[in-house]
Design an enzyme around this catalytic site. Structure first.
Site, PDB file in Angstrom:
ATOM      1  N   PHE A 279      -1.261  16.193   4.129  1.00  0.00           N
ATOM      2  CA  PHE A 279      -1.629  15.528   2.880  1.00  0.00           C
ATOM      3  C   PHE A 279      -0.434  15.513   1.935  1.00  0.00           C
ATOM      4  O   PHE A 279       0.103  16.557   1.577  1.00  0.00           O
ATOM      5  CB  PHE A 279      -2.824  16.216   2.212  1.00  0.00           C
ATOM      6  CG  PHE A 279      -3.430  15.358   1.151  1.00  0.00           C
ATOM      7  CD1 PHE A 279      -4.343  14.359   1.479  1.00  0.00           C
ATOM      8  CD2 PHE A 279      -3.062  15.500  -0.179  1.00  0.00           C
ATOM      9  CE1 PHE A 279      -4.884  13.529   0.506  1.00  0.00           C
ATOM     10  CE2 PHE A 279      -3.592  14.676  -1.162  1.00  0.00           C
ATOM     11  CZ  PHE A 279      -4.505  13.696  -0.813  1.00  0.00           C
TER      12      PHE A 279
ATOM     13  N   GLU B  95       0.853  -1.207   0.000  1.00  0.00           N
ATOM     14  CA  GLU B  95       0.000   0.000   0.000  1.00  0.00           C
ATOM     15  C   GLU B  95       0.879   1.243   0.000  1.00  0.00           C
ATOM     16  O   GLU B  95       1.972   1.240   0.567  1.00  0.00           O
ATOM     17  CB  GLU B  95      -0.842  -0.001   1.285  1.00  0.00           C
ATOM     18  CG  GLU B  95      -2.328  -0.092   1.123  1.00  0.00           C
ATOM     19  CD  GLU B  95      -3.021   1.074   0.445  1.00  0.00           C
ATOM     20  OE1 GLU B  95      -2.514   1.592  -0.568  1.00  0.00           O
ATOM     21  OE2 GLU B  95      -4.093   1.449   0.920  1.00  0.00           O
ATOM     22  N   ASP B  96       0.369   2.309  -0.600  1.00  0.00           N
ATOM     23  CA  ASP B  96       1.136   3.552  -0.597  1.00  0.00           C
ATOM     24  C   ASP B  96       1.187   4.184   0.787  1.00  0.00           C
ATOM     25  O   ASP B  96       2.243   4.563   1.277  1.00  0.00           O
ATOM     26  CB  ASP B  96       0.576   4.549  -1.641  1.00  0.00           C
ATOM     27  CG  ASP B  96      -0.936   4.802  -1.507  1.00  0.00           C
ATOM     28  OD1 ASP B  96      -1.580   4.232  -0.605  1.00  0.00           O
ATOM     29  OD2 ASP B  96      -1.465   5.581  -2.325  1.00  0.00           O
TER      30      ASP B  96
ATOM     31  N   ARG C 253       0.963  12.029  -9.201  1.00  0.00           N
ATOM     32  CA  ARG C 253       1.444  10.656  -8.996  1.00  0.00           C
ATOM     33  C   ARG C 253       2.843  10.487  -9.571  1.00  0.00           C
ATOM     34  O   ARG C 253       3.640   9.705  -9.082  1.00  0.00           O
ATOM     35  CB  ARG C 253       0.524   9.649  -9.693  1.00  0.00           C
ATOM     36  CG  ARG C 253      -0.841   9.492  -9.054  1.00  0.00           C
ATOM     37  CD  ARG C 253      -1.500   8.209  -9.580  1.00  0.00           C
ATOM     38  NE  ARG C 253      -2.935   8.160  -9.359  1.00  0.00           N
ATOM     39  CZ  ARG C 253      -3.527   7.767  -8.234  1.00  0.00           C
ATOM     40  NH1 ARG C 253      -2.799   7.386  -7.206  1.00  0.00           N
ATOM     41  NH2 ARG C 253      -4.831   7.750  -8.129  1.00  0.00           N
TER      42      ARG C 253
ATOM     43  N   ASP D 196      -3.456   5.510   6.445  1.00  0.00           N
ATOM     44  CA  ASP D 196      -3.982   6.769   6.980  1.00  0.00           C
ATOM     45  C   ASP D 196      -4.996   6.423   8.073  1.00  0.00           C
ATOM     46  O   ASP D 196      -4.601   6.087   9.188  1.00  0.00           O
ATOM     47  CB  ASP D 196      -4.585   7.545   5.799  1.00  0.00           C
ATOM     48  CG  ASP D 196      -4.990   8.964   6.126  1.00  0.00           C
ATOM     49  OD1 ASP D 196      -4.393   9.558   7.030  1.00  0.00           O
ATOM     50  OD2 ASP D 196      -5.905   9.486   5.476  1.00  0.00           O
TER      51      ASP D 196
END
Ligand code: IMP
Ligand code: MG
Length: 196
Positions: A166, A113-114, A179, A117
Site C-alpha cells: 500500500f 489515473e494514480d 496526498r 490496482d
C-alpha cells in the site's frame, strides 16, 4: 525499487498504532519518468488535440505534471469515483461521485489515473467513457500493481510497476492523508493500527 530507502516518521493519529512511510520512488524519479511519459504520449499522437481526464483526487499531481509536459493542444477534465472508502482494502464497488464537465465525443481521451490496482475502477470508467463515443481512449497510470489485478484492463502508459504494497504520496492517500507527500512511499500502519 528505491535506491535509497528512507524512513520518515509521520504524526500518529489518535487511537492508532505508529504509522511510518518508507520512500519507494523519489520525487526526482517521478518527475523524470513523467517527462518521458509525456514525450511518449505526444509522439504517439503528433499534432492531435489531447483531452486528459484525471480521476480525482489521486491523479491530480500526476495530471498537472504530465499535462505541463505534453506540448501542443491539451485540454483537461476531471471525474471522481469512490472505490476504496477510508482503508487500504478495496470494497470492489465503484461509484461515480462527480461527472465530467464536457462531452468527450470525437475526442482523443487520455484517462489519467494514480494507480492501477484491482482494475475495478478503470474497468468501470472505460465502460462509462466508451458509451460516450470518443475518437479513442488511452490510459496513463503513474503506478501499476499487476499482482492485484482482478479486472481484465491494461494501461497504455505506465510510470512504475510496483509490488503489492500500500503506497501513499504524490496524490495517493490513506484516509485522505499523505496526498501532499512529494515522493511515493510504502505505508506501514504499525502494530496497534490494524487495517481499516
Ligand atoms: P482499483 O479499482 O483496485 O484498481 O483501485 C484504484 C484506486 O484505488 C486508485 O485510484 C486509488 O485511489 C486506490 N488505491 C489502490 N491501491 C492503492 C494504494 O496502494 N494506495 C492508495 N490508494 C490506492
Ligand atoms: Mg484513494
Amino acid at each position: 525499487m528505491a535506491k535509497k530507502a528512507k524512513k520518515a516518521k509521520k504524526p500518529q493519529p489518535k487511537g492508532k498504532g505508529e504509522e511510518s512511510v518508507r520512500i519507494l520512488i523519489s520525487r526526482a524519479r517521478l518527475q523524470r519518468r513523467i517527462t518521458e511519459m509525456a514525450r511518449e504520449i505526444r509522439k504517439d499522437f503528433p499534432g492531435e488535440p489531447l483531452h486528459l481526464v484525471g480521476v480525482l483526487k489521486g491523479a491530480v499531481f500526476f495530471l498537472t505534471e504530465l499535462g505541463r509536459q505534453i506540448p501542443g493542444d491539451v485540454s483537461f477534465d476531471f471525474i471522481a469515483v469512490a472505490s476504496y472508502g477510508l482503508g487500504t482494502h478495496s470494497s470492489g464497488q465503484v461509484r461515480l461521485t462527480r461527472d465530467l464537465d464536457s462531452s468527450i465525443e470525437g475526442k482523443t481521451v487520455i484517462v489519467v489515473e494514480d494507480i492501477l490496482d484491482t482494475g475495478m475502477t478503470l474497468q468501470y470508467l472505460l465502460r462509462v467513457f466508451e458509451q460516450r463515443k470518443p475518437k479513442r481512449i488511452r490510459v496513463a497510470v503513474l503506478l501499476d500493481k499487476p499482482e492485484r489485478r482482478i479486472a481484465a484492463v491494461h494501461a497504455d502508459y505506465v510510470g512504475f510497476t510496483i509490488p503489492n504494497e500500500f503506497v501513499v504520496g504524490f496524490g495517493l492517500d490513506y484516509a485522505e492523508r499523505y496526498r501532499n507527500m512529494p515522493d511515493v512511499g510504502v505505508l506501514s500502519l504499525g502494530t496497534k493500527g490494524g487495517e481499516a
